[in-house]
Design a protein around this motif. Structure first.
Motif, short mmCIF file in Angstrom:
data_model
loop_
_atom_site.label_atom_id
_atom_site.label_comp_id
_atom_site.label_asym_id
_atom_site.label_seq_id
_atom_site.Cartn_x
_atom_site.Cartn_y
_atom_site.Cartn_z
N SER A 1 15.41 -23.39 16.48
CA SER A 1 14.11 -23.13 15.85
C SER A 1 14.23 -22.84 14.35
N THR A 2 15.28 -22.14 13.94
CA THR A 2 15.42 -21.83 12.51
C THR A 2 15.74 -23.07 11.70
N THR A 3 16.67 -23.89 12.19
CA THR A 3 17.03 -25.12 11.48
C THR A 3 15.86 -26.09 11.48
N GLY A 4 15.17 -26.18 12.62
CA GLY A 4 14.00 -27.05 12.70
C GLY A 4 12.95 -26.65 11.66
N GLU A 5 12.80 -25.36 11.49
CA GLU A 5 11.82 -24.89 10.52
C GLU A 5 12.21 -25.28 9.10
N GLU A 6 13.50 -25.22 8.79
CA GLU A 6 13.96 -25.63 7.45
C GLU A 6 13.64 -27.11 7.21
N VAL A 7 13.85 -27.92 8.24
CA VAL A 7 13.56 -29.35 8.10
C VAL A 7 12.06 -29.56 7.85
N LEU A 8 11.22 -28.80 8.56
CA LEU A 8 9.78 -28.94 8.36
C LEU A 8 9.38 -28.47 6.96
N ARG A 9 10.06 -27.43 6.48
CA ARG A 9 9.81 -26.96 5.12
C ARG A 9 10.07 -28.07 4.11
N VAL A 10 11.19 -28.80 4.31
CA VAL A 10 11.55 -29.90 3.41
C VAL A 10 10.51 -31.02 3.52
N LEU A 11 10.14 -31.34 4.76
CA LEU A 11 9.14 -32.38 5.00
C LEU A 11 7.84 -32.05 4.27
N ARG A 12 7.44 -30.82 4.42
CA ARG A 12 6.21 -30.35 3.81
C ARG A 12 6.31 -30.41 2.27
#
Lengths: 242, 208
Positions: A178-189
């Motif tokens: 969940s933490t790594t996934g969130e970082e990826v979404l942050r980058v996407l955003r």
């Protein structure tokens, strides 16, 4: 107000014929503007993947139109659609995004080189793209020398390298914690805020919540959407203020 | 705090009783049993609460007495047009995370599936959209917390994020259950065979 990077109008996609017609999508309208991240949420079988395939020119609608960067894909030859895919559209999948035998910078440069950009220029653009997603230091690493989250950042860089600004992501955080996934979404955003248009397909509400707008798909129909951008979009006439 | 909770309870009992009366006229004692049955007795009422709520509903014109008291002196009540409009409004509006304990949502869905004429899937979607809007708002707050930002604050936000996510997952689950139950009812009702070639389903979100 800038024109939509992606516009689906009245898109219907049927599989099969006669009595066994299955409608994967029915009359879907969707516009994604530069700077906007739109999430498409629905259970399996709701038509999410079909929508993404149509948006990326990997499939054609039975009726309705798909317009990418102002070009109606239905009016193009197969070769022209392939060119639009190379120059305008980038994909990020759940996994298997990168070629294992190429380094990060080679992976990112590849779509440019396939499109005829010279090696040196392609690599320079690839390094910039890697810097933009925060993994510039990993340019020389091979995929198996990077973590899952780092690989997804490289995949996002590759999806948006060069002039491309339509990013189609299919459960891009599926295999990550969940933490790594969130970082990826942050980058996407962040990449969308920098001007790209993003479509994020997911069945996870927590991931969809990173979008400006969430479109709910059920049995091939958009049943609702949430988010302030939706209201702004529907209130403004086409080519309105701004 | 206690006042707010009491207000929530009284408002929910009002709507709960209206939902039960939507099935047909009934008296207080019977309504209490029906309420327990519809909500799985997770939220037991006493008869006094039921009668005082019925009095207020009658005062506000949402129900009227239905005929004379029976031989045991019990008075049946009937929902009015105004009451039906009030009930429709309740089902059409999402439960706010700020105004009510979350139980109201479970109660609302339990009543929605047992009240005639309620589009349960619409109730579910209305709530899902509202909860998603809240989840998007929380996520926007998170983006303003820098990576090295205040850990405590971001963990609090995460707890709200995960709670909202759980609610949406539960709504997804409810929707799937309702859709399956509807499909089973359709296949168990041979007098209404599904048209073999119709691409458009009769249900709200259609067939699988």
């Amino acid at each position: 107000m800038s024109a939509a990077v992606l516009r689906l109008s009245g898109v219907t996609r049927e599989h099969g014929q006669g009595d066994v017609v299955v409608q994967a999508l029915r009359g879907v309208d969707l516009a994604v503007l530069p700077g906007e991240l739109v999430a498409v949420m629905g259970p399996s079988g709701s038509g999410k993947s079909t929508l993404l395939h149509l948006a990326g020119g990997l499939d054609r609608p039975t009726s309705g139109s798909v317009v990418v960067e102002g070009r109606d894909l239905a009016t193009l030859t197969a070769a022209q659609v392939a060119a639009v895919r190379r120059r305008s559209v980038g994909y990020v999948f759940q996994d298997l995004n990168l070629l294992p035998s190429l380094t990060a910078v080679e992976n990112v440069a590849l779509p440019l080189e396939l499109d005829g950009v010279r090696g040196g220029m392609a690599r320079r653009a690839a390094r910039e793209a890697l810097d933009e997603v925060g993994v510039g230091a990993l340019a020389g690493r091979f995929p198996d020398e990077m973590s899952g989250g780092q690989q997804q950042r490289v995949a996002i860089a590759r999806a948006l390298v060069g002039p491309r600004r339509l990013l189609l992501a299919d459960e891009p955080t599926g295999a990550l914690d969940s933490t790594t996934g969130e970082e990826v979404l942050r980058v996407l955003r962040a990449r969308c805020e920098a001007g790209a248009a993003g479509v994020l397909v997911t069945h996870e509400a927590r991931h969809a919540a990173w979008a400006d707008r969430v479109v709910f798909l059920r049995d091939g129909v958009v049943v609702d959407q949430s988010g302030p951008a939706a209201a702004a979009e529907s209130l403004l006439p086409a080519g309105g203020v701004g | 705090m206690d006042t707010a909770y009491a207000y929530f309870v009284s408002m929910s009992i009002r709507h709960g009783l209206l939902a039960l009366l939507q099935r047909g006229p009934s008296h207080g004692y019977h309504l209490r049993a029906e309420f327990d049955a519809a909500t799985g007795a997770t939220w037991p009422l006493n008869v006094g609460q039921v009668y005082s709520t019925l009095d207020r509903l009658e005062r506000d014109g949402l129900v009227v007495q239905d005929g004379e008291p029976d031989s045991d002196g019990r008075i049946a009540y009937r929902i009015t047009d105004v009451g039906q409009a009030e009930l429709r409004g309740w089902f059409a509006s999402p439960v706010s995370a700020k105004s009510a304990p979350r139980d109201e949502l479970a109660i609302k869905l339990a009543l929605a599936v047992t009240t005639p004429g309620v589009d349960v899937l619409r109730v579910v979607q209305t709530q899902r959209t509202a909860t998603m809007a809240g989840l998007q708002e929380l996520t926007r707050l998170k983006t303003r917390v820098p990576d090295d930002g205040e850990l405590a604050w971001s963990l609090v936000l995460d707890s709200l994020v995960f709670r909202a996510e759980a609610e949406i997952r539960w709504l997804d689950h409810c929707e799937a259950r309702v859709a399956r139950a509807a499909a089973e009812r359709r296949s168990a009702a041979p007098e209404q065979p599904a048209p073999a070639t119709a691409p458009l389903p009769s249900g709200k979100w259609g067939r699988r």
